[in-house]
Design a protein around this motif. Structure first.
Motif, PDB file in Angstrom:
ATOM      1  N   VAL A 119      -4.761  -5.150  -6.808  1.00 53.16           N
ATOM      2  CA  VAL A 119      -4.610  -3.692  -6.811  1.00 53.16           C
ATOM      3  C   VAL A 119      -3.197  -3.350  -7.267  1.00 53.16           C
ATOM      4  N   ALA A 120      -3.084  -2.543  -8.308  1.00 51.03           N
ATOM      5  CA  ALA A 120      -1.770  -2.246  -8.866  1.00 51.03           C
ATOM      6  C   ALA A 120      -0.911  -1.402  -7.923  1.00 51.03           C
ATOM      7  N   LYS A 121      -1.518  -0.393  -7.301  1.00 50.56           N
ATOM      8  CA  LYS A 121      -0.796   0.504  -6.404  1.00 50.56           C
ATOM      9  C   LYS A 121      -1.475   0.504  -5.039  1.00 50.56           C
ATOM     10  N   LEU A 122      -0.676   0.436  -3.974  1.00 48.01           N
ATOM     11  CA  LEU A 122      -1.233   0.295  -2.632  1.00 48.01           C
ATOM     12  C   LEU A 122      -1.530   1.614  -1.937  1.00 48.01           C
ATOM     13  N   ASP A 123      -0.928   2.712  -2.364  1.00 46.29           N
ATOM     14  CA  ASP A 123      -1.009   3.950  -1.584  1.00 46.29           C
ATOM     15  C   ASP A 123      -2.447   4.426  -1.351  1.00 46.29           C
ATOM     16  N   GLU A 124      -3.234   4.541  -2.403  1.00 46.63           N
ATOM     17  CA  GLU A 124      -4.594   5.061  -2.239  1.00 46.63           C
ATOM     18  C   GLU A 124      -5.500   4.094  -1.467  1.00 46.63           C
ATOM     19  N   HIS A 145       1.829 -13.915  -0.443  1.00 46.42           N
ATOM     20  CA  HIS A 145       3.178 -13.408  -0.191  1.00 46.42           C
ATOM     21  C   HIS A 145       3.808 -12.955  -1.507  1.00 46.42           C
ATOM     22  N   PRO A 146       4.559 -11.855  -1.479  1.00 40.12           N
ATOM     23  CA  PRO A 146       5.172 -11.383  -2.730  1.00 40.12           C
ATOM     24  C   PRO A 146       6.097 -12.407  -3.369  1.00 40.12           C
ATOM     25  N   PHE A 147       6.718 -13.294  -2.576  1.00 40.51           N
ATOM     26  CA  PHE A 147       7.544 -14.340  -3.171  1.00 40.51           C
ATOM     27  C   PHE A 147       6.719 -15.185  -4.138  1.00 40.51           C
ATOM     28  N   SER A 168      -2.880  -9.788 -11.403  1.00 39.60           N
ATOM     29  CA  SER A 168      -2.315 -10.027 -10.076  1.00 39.60           C
ATOM     30  C   SER A 168      -0.997  -9.269  -9.990  1.00 39.60           C
ATOM     31  N   TYR A 169      -0.828  -8.488  -8.932  1.00 36.83           N
ATOM     32  CA  TYR A 169       0.326  -7.597  -8.837  1.00 36.83           C
ATOM     33  C   TYR A 169       1.164  -7.926  -7.604  1.00 36.83           C
ATOM     34  N   PRO A 170       2.473  -8.110  -7.782  1.00 43.35           N
ATOM     35  CA  PRO A 170       3.336  -8.334  -6.614  1.00 43.35           C
ATOM     36  C   PRO A 170       3.604  -7.026  -5.881  1.00 43.35           C
ATOM     37  N   HIS A 171       3.509  -7.077  -4.561  1.00 43.42           N
ATOM     38  CA  HIS A 171       3.818  -5.903  -3.739  1.00 43.42           C
ATOM     39  C   HIS A 171       4.952  -6.275  -2.788  1.00 43.42           C
ATOM     40  N   SER A 172       6.077  -5.603  -2.939  1.00 41.69           N
ATOM     41  CA  SER A 172       7.225  -5.882  -2.078  1.00 41.69           C
ATOM     42  C   SER A 172       6.953  -5.374  -0.667  1.00 41.69           C
ATOM     43  N   PHE A 173       7.783  -5.799   0.266  1.00 41.38           N
ATOM     44  CA  PHE A 173       7.610  -5.327   1.642  1.00 41.38           C
ATOM     45  C   PHE A 173       7.839  -3.816   1.715  1.00 41.38           C
ATOM     46  N   SER A 174       8.719  -3.289   0.896  1.00 36.33           N
ATOM     47  CA  SER A 174       8.909  -1.832   0.905  1.00 36.33           C
ATOM     48  C   SER A 174       7.668  -1.131   0.367  1.00 36.33           C
ATOM     49  N   ASP A 175       6.962  -1.741  -0.602  1.00 35.18           N
ATOM     50  CA  ASP A 175       5.697  -1.170  -1.081  1.00 35.18           C
ATOM     51  C   ASP A 175       4.692  -1.082   0.055  1.00 35.18           C
ATOM     52  N   TRP A 176       4.552  -2.172   0.809  1.00 32.89           N
ATOM     53  CA  TRP A 176       3.605  -2.200   1.926  1.00 32.89           C
ATOM     54  C   TRP A 176       3.973  -1.147   2.968  1.00 32.89           C
ATOM     55  N   LEU A 177       5.231  -1.136   3.376  1.00 32.03           N
ATOM     56  CA  LEU A 177       5.647  -0.234   4.451  1.00 32.03           C
ATOM     57  C   LEU A 177       5.519   1.229   4.040  1.00 32.03           C
ATOM     58  N   THR A 178       5.820   1.525   2.793  1.00 33.64           N
ATOM     59  CA  THR A 178       5.678   2.899   2.299  1.00 33.64           C
ATOM     60  C   THR A 178       4.206   3.313   2.294  1.00 33.64           C
TER      61      THR A 178
END
Length: 223
Positions: A119-124, A145-147, A168-178
């Motif tokens: 998934v490219a964007k996590l918000d939706e 893991h994003p690493f 495959s898209y990396p999601h940083s921890f700030s992406d997840w938390l936001t």
């Protein structure tokens, strides 16, 4: 050397479905081992799994006495396998980046395992996850893991003379938390699993190559 081929997610998983559960996949091993430590939380609960694949997790949830199971996946090939692995579960072909065809607050709990990588964007997707879980309910998310993703590791599999890759898209921890904050989800736990955390029975690749490398991230969130 196998020739790499890049396919869209649906086509790739349709092609992978026949061999997915037999393939020696350390990421699937890690996610399965992490889920096992939470299975008792799902006992007596109505549970949705988003990106249910071959139904291996739904089968584990059934053994753990989940009350009602619902799963969706983009791949018809994967769902065909899930029908046999999790008889009695309601299965739907659906893209988890789109609104789910279920009522708000319909489930006590939800599981997402190795699906948000695609998934490219996590918000939706996070907002939809929050919508389908009742207030007081919870969700467990297990993801590469994003690493690992940032270093070029993503879902892939051998198929004859080819090595099949997919987005495959990396999601940083700030992406997840936001995404969690915008969705109204509260983080109750986060674990970064390393190879050595899975013990001596884990695949050698997981224990040796990734012994001290964060390999899998586990999020527990609540409504």
């Amino acid at each position: 050397m196998k020739t790499p081929i890049f396919l869209d997610v649906e086509t790739a998983y349709d092609r992978w479905a026949a061999s997915y559960d037999a393939y020696d996949n350390p990421m699937v091993y890690a996610a399965t081992a992490a889920l096992e430590r939470h299975l008792e939380r799902f006992a007596g609960q109505s549970v949705a799994e988003l990106g249910c694949g071959t139904g291996r997790n739904l089968a584990a949830l059934r053994r753990a006495s989940a009350a009602r199971l619902w799963g969706c996946d983009l791949s018809a090939g994967m769902l065909e396998k899930a029908k046999h692995a999790a008889p009695g579960a309601t299965l739907v072909q659906h893209d988890i980046t789109l609104p789910l065809r279920v009522e708000t607050g319909h489930f006590d709990a939800a599981l997402v395992s190795l699906a948000y990588e695609h998934v490219a964007k996590l918000d939706e997707p996070a907002a939809e996850l929050a919508r389908i879980v009742r207030p007081g309910g919870f969700a467990l998310i297990l993801e590469i893991h994003p690493f690992m993703t940032l270093s070029g590791v993503g879902a892939h599999f051998p198929d004859g003379d080819h090595d099949i890759h997919m987005p495959s898209y990396p999601h940083s921890f700030s992406d997840w938390l936001t995404a969690f904050r915008h969705a109204g989800l509260t983080v109750s736990g986060c674990t970064e699993w390393r190879g050595r955390d899975f013990g001596p029975d884990a695949p050698s690749k997981l224990r040796e190559r990734y012994a001290d490398t964060p390999f899998l991230v586990e999020w527990s969130v609540s409504r």
